[in-house]
Design an enzyme around this catalytic site. Sequence first.
Site, PDB file in Angstrom:
ATOM      1  CD  GLU A  84      -2.838   1.474   0.514  1.00 36.76           C
ATOM      2  OE1 GLU A  84      -3.114   0.592  -0.323  1.00 36.76           O
ATOM      3  OE2 GLU A  84      -3.456   2.554   0.574  1.00 36.76           O
ATOM      4  CB  THR A  99     -10.693   8.889 -10.919  1.00 37.40           C
ATOM      5  OG1 THR A  99      -9.479   8.463 -10.301  1.00 37.40           O
ATOM      6  CG2 THR A  99     -11.794   8.981  -9.880  1.00 37.40           C
TER       7      THR A  99
END
Length: 508
Positions: free
Chosen positions: A373, A499
């Site tokens: 992440e 997006t």
Amino acid sequence: MHISRTLLTALLIAATTLGAPNIPLEARKRQATNARTDAVKEAFLHSWNGYTKFAFGFDELSPVSNKGTNSRNGWGASIVDAMSTAVLMELDDVVLKQLEHIKTVDFTNTATTVSLFETTIRYLGGLLSGYDLLMGPYKDLLPSNSTTLISSLVDQAVILADALAFGFDTASGVPANNLNFANKSFTDTTNGIATTGTLVLEWTRLADITGNRKYAELSQKAESYLLRPTPSLGEPFPGLLGTNVDIKTGQFIDSRGGWGGGTDSFYEYLIKMWVYDEEKYGLYKERWIAAADSTIKHLTSHPQPRQDITFVAEYQNAQTLSLNQGHLTCFIGGNFILGGQVLSRKEYTDYGLALTSGCHHTYDSTPSSIGPERWSWDPRNVPAAQSDFYARNGFYTTASYYDLRPEVIESYYHAFVATGDEKYREWAWDAFLAINATARTASGFTAVSDVGQENGGSKFDNQESFWFAEVLKYLYLIFQEDGKVGFVKGAEQKWVFNTEAHPFKVRN
Ligand SMILES: *[C@@H]1O[C@H](CO)[C@@H](O)[C@H](O)[C@H]1NC(C)=O
Ligand SMILES: *[C@@H]1O[C@H](CO)[C@@H](O)[C@H](O)[C@H]1NC(C)=O
Ligand SMILES: *[C@@H]1O[C@H](CO)[C@@H](O)[C@H](O)[C@H]1NC(C)=O
């Protein structure tokens, strides 16, 4: 692990298709990629069927405990988010079921706080994209008596946008992001540039479909403060902005930023608005170019032990870089490649390819073959337990989970389209196999705790709706031959992805 899995796949394909005699090379390649789109479709249906069985109508499935959860106001986020992917996969039964459900949702009613940004990119984006696809290249996917169902997508988008619109009712027109529908109130005093600047494509598309300019005007007024940032602290490098804006005045209140969460898709939409309409959104393009040039000049960073790797730094202000990157930022490769293609500027494409390789490197370095992440390459803070890893790979992990994020695969897709280099398909296939091996449960796919372990660590029991909208879509598109909808090499685009990876027809 990574290499052996890739090799195994190559051997399997060779054994099943490429090795077959008397079939022309092009046809053999096509069979191999068809096997891959089938595998991605299988993963989609696995998740969709699990969601349908255990959580239909909820926002998402908890794919370990097999329960439904509502993190997006309970309007069935996975249904709306999965629709444009289901259309591209031509899963007509799935799409009909989605349309039947969407028609029944009351988008004005929810007990929990509504995020203007998340609601716009997932729900509004999903509804409008479904409409564009089903009225356009996929108009024959459904029976001809489905037109009312399809047009209800726009009716629902209007109801939702009208319910959200009070968020823009601030002194400046920069919206509040966290809205309370029950009493039409909010307590926000600031908003971020991503949550402010990632509305304009969806709301402008809604205005163009309905003919009601109000939606475009609200979102473009908000955007105007980001296109001409004041005071100067809000623009620490030309085109690169701070993160937060005062919604009363539209003034920036800080100088920190980069291409990570909170700022990312503001930059993404600058070039995408120009793709949407080159005549109208020239200023957006100029601002993207300024941001892109400053990024290349000021934020490019090569880790001390691995000068061959390119990452992009964040900043606290014009003087202080922070050598961290996140998975979210990895859309940047694809965004630079898009910019490079539509502007015919090779240096942007090349830079995007370098950043895509940097993100691939994070996948390539871990035992699970999935990138973390967040990571850092600041040589001053290397944790002792990761010093060997850092010396070898040039980065160390600062957040080890994987939340079914799409950005790395999104960049592979753009890289493959722009270059035609099969390497990027192999990278996408490797990522898919790794996710399938670590994140798959009996009913779907889940976020996992630790990409530093070969099995991904523990399973988090959460399947975000963007798994359907983004990960599975970009995987499907990268392996698809002759698709009707997508990013194309060169300057002329007919579609632009929001997006959340929902394709919109560009203005004509
Ligand atoms: C469309 O027609 C089919 C049968 O031809 C029927 O089963 C279906 O309910 C109809 N759908 C709508 C929305 O009227
Ligand atoms: C609106 O409702 C929320 C949640 O019930 C509450 O916290 C807030 O104080 C209310 N705001 C106004 C202006 O009534
Ligand atoms: C994904 O995992 C499932 C379950 O283990 C397996 O049946 C399937 O073949 C895998 N897909 C690929 C492409 O390896």
